[in-house]
Design an enzyme around this catalytic site. Structure first.
Site, mmCIF file in Angstrom:
data_model
loop_
_atom_site.group_PDB
_atom_site.id
_atom_site.type_symbol
_atom_site.label_atom_id
_atom_site.label_comp_id
_atom_site.label_asym_id
_atom_site.label_seq_id
_atom_site.Cartn_x
_atom_site.Cartn_y
_atom_site.Cartn_z
ATOM 1 N N ASP A 1 0.834 -1.003 0.000
ATOM 2 C CA ASP A 1 -0.213 0.307 0.030
ATOM 3 C C ASP A 1 1.040 1.219 0.164
ATOM 4 O OD1 ASP A 1 -3.417 0.577 0.671
ATOM 5 O OD2 ASP A 1 -2.054 2.314 1.884
ATOM 6 N N ASN B 1 -2.209 13.294 -3.956
ATOM 7 C CA ASN B 1 -3.035 13.878 -4.490
ATOM 8 C C ASN B 1 -3.515 14.693 -4.146
ATOM 9 O OD1 ASN B 1 -4.226 12.000 -6.554
ATOM 10 N ND2 ASN B 1 -5.349 9.978 -4.392
ATOM 11 N N GLU C 1 -4.213 2.377 -3.833
ATOM 12 C CA GLU C 1 -3.340 2.644 -3.981
ATOM 13 C C GLU C 1 -2.538 1.226 -3.971
ATOM 14 O OE1 GLU C 1 -5.134 2.718 -2.123
ATOM 15 O OE2 GLU C 1 -3.801 3.413 0.263
HETATM 16 N N1 LIG Z 1 -4.696 9.254 -8.723
HETATM 17 C C1 LIG Z 1 -5.454 8.313 -8.079
HETATM 18 N N2 LIG Z 1 -5.621 8.136 -6.562
HETATM 19 C C2 LIG Z 1 -5.955 6.874 -6.461
HETATM 20 C C3 LIG Z 1 -6.814 6.272 -6.802
HETATM 21 N N3 LIG Z 1 -7.297 5.160 -6.261
HETATM 22 C C4 LIG Z 1 -7.248 5.203 -5.475
HETATM 23 N N4 LIG Z 1 -6.606 6.946 -5.211
HETATM 24 C C5 LIG Z 1 -6.161 7.873 -3.320
HETATM 25 O O1 LIG Z 1 -5.750 6.773 -3.082
HETATM 26 C C6 LIG Z 1 -6.353 7.672 -1.823
HETATM 27 C C7 LIG Z 1 -5.714 6.610 -1.052
HETATM 28 O O2 LIG Z 1 -5.937 7.349 0.890
HETATM 29 P P1 LIG Z 1 -5.717 6.975 1.671
HETATM 30 O O3 LIG Z 1 -6.973 5.361 2.082
HETATM 31 O O4 LIG Z 1 -6.522 7.222 3.232
HETATM 32 O O5 LIG Z 1 -4.468 6.294 2.763
HETATM 33 P P2 LIG Z 1 -2.623 6.929 2.621
HETATM 34 O O6 LIG Z 1 -3.310 8.350 2.106
HETATM 35 O O7 LIG Z 1 -2.527 6.199 1.584
HETATM 36 O O8 LIG Z 1 -2.117 6.977 3.508
HETATM 37 P P3 LIG Z 1 -1.592 5.393 4.441
HETATM 38 O O9 LIG Z 1 -2.455 4.540 3.843
HETATM 39 O O10 LIG Z 1 -2.393 5.250 5.798
HETATM 40 O O11 LIG Z 1 -0.893 5.949 4.745
HETATM 41 C C8 LIG Z 1 -6.940 8.411 -1.692
HETATM 42 O O12 LIG Z 1 -6.329 9.729 -1.831
HETATM 43 C C9 LIG Z 1 -7.664 7.998 -2.836
HETATM 44 O O13 LIG Z 1 -8.783 8.864 -3.153
HETATM 45 C C10 LIG Z 1 -6.195 5.852 -8.285
HETATM 46 O O14 LIG Z 1 -6.834 5.470 -9.078
HETATM 47 N N5 LIG Z 1 -5.596 7.238 -8.773
#
Ligand SMILES: Nc1nc2c(ncn2[C@@H]2O[C@H](COP(=O)(O)OP(=O)(O)OP(=O)(O)O)[C@@H](O)[C@H]2O)c(=O)[nH]1
Length: 298
Positions: free
Chosen positions: A169, A177, A212
């Protein structure tokens, strides 16, 4: 094309094999349907050409087995019929055959039928790839990587040996983002996918689980070896920031949870749940790290 021939008459088998080879194909020829099924299970053939009447397992029976066992790649099946057997076309098609060639064989007719077969196999393959790919990263999509995990567990149960499942992850990806925008986030995900592929061996599988999050399957991976590979992945992501349009570069890290399946009883769900526990621990312990979760005793 890789072709499997099933024909009990030795002369016809030799002639058909020689004709197919002269047309540039790679041919394996066996003497009955049961031997053909065994050979087909062991290897990957785009095309099976089978006689109708054979000892042990006839042509339609072979077709039915091939259609019942879902393989990722499509097998095109041509049945050989004598002119007197023409009334059976429908039952052959119902058994799963794609085409018929009438005996005695004519080289030109055979060549023409094979070019149709190649076209259909190509279309099947293109559809299969399209249906299994994640659009953004080009990796296997969620369904395809979970199918691969099921197959890997079956293989491990058959042949023994561990199979490792890693969940990765991206850390604080929401921040990426929020800071740079979704398009840059997408570029970062694509670059991570590429680094994953470059770090892994060709026979390890990698897919996008969603958002992600990625899954890596390590064939024959015990805990030590998998932790080493995971560490290589972690370093490959963290070592270099990702260049993005506008001359900026974005630093990212990944957290990785690993679970090792040791027995046939370790089902996919259990492995994923254990890998998720390890991933959660990696996040809780500061991110940009690898954790291994032992499987509960089964
Ligand atoms: N650009 C982009 N962002 C994505 C995609 N799929 C998911 N996301 C973003 O990935 C982010 C995941 O955030 P969180 O689940 O809060 O986790 P994190 O910020 O990575 O924090 P931790 O996992 O706790 O380290 C969210 O902002 C989603 O919008 C994608 O296909 N493209």
């Amino acid at each position: 094309m890789k072709i499997l021939v099933a024909e009990d008459d030795a002369t016809s088998r030799l002639v058909l094999g020689a004709t197919l080879r002269s047309l540039g194909h790679d041919v394996t020829a066996v003497e009955d349907g049961a031997a053909a099924l065994e050979a087909w299970r062991r290897d990957e053939y785009g095309l099976v050409i089978s006689d109708w009447l054979m000892p042990l397992l006839d042509g339609p029976g072979l077709c039915r087995h091939i259609r019942a066992e879902h393989r990722p790649h499509y097998t095109y099946v041509v049945l050989l019929t004598s002119l007197e057997g023409k009334g059976n076309y429908l039952s052959g098609i119902e058994a799963g055959a794609d085409d018929f060639v009438t005996k005695p064989l004519d080289r030109d007719v055979l060549a023409a039928r094979l070019s149709v077969a190649e076209r259909i196999i190509g279309l099947h393959e293109a559809l299969r790839v399209e249906a299994t790919r994640d659009r953004l990263t080009g990796l296997l999509n969620r369904g395809a990587i979970l199918d691969a995990l099921q197959r890997e567990l079956l293989r491990a149960a058959r042949e023994g040996g561990p199979t490792a499942t890693m969940l990765l992850d991206v850390d604080h990806f929401k921040h990426v983002n929020d800071t740079y925008g979704h398009l840059v986030g997408d570029i970062v995900l694509r670059e991570i996918a590429q680094r994953l592929q470059l770090t892994l061996r060709p026979y390890d599988r990698v897919g996008r689980f969603g958002g992600e999050e990625f899954i890596v399957l390590i064939t024959d991976g015990d805990a030590d070896q998998s932790a080493l590979i995971a560490e290589r992945i972690r370093t490959a992501v963290a070592a270099e920031p990702v260049d993005v349009p506008g001359g900026e570069s974005v630093s990212v890290t990944v957290s990785i949870g690993i679970a090792i399946g040791q027995s046939a009883a370790d089902a996919a769900d259990g492995l994923l749940a254990a890998a998720d526990i390890a991933l959660y621990r990696a996040k809780a312990n500061g991110r940009d790290r690898v954790e291994v979760e032992p499987m509960p005793a089964s």
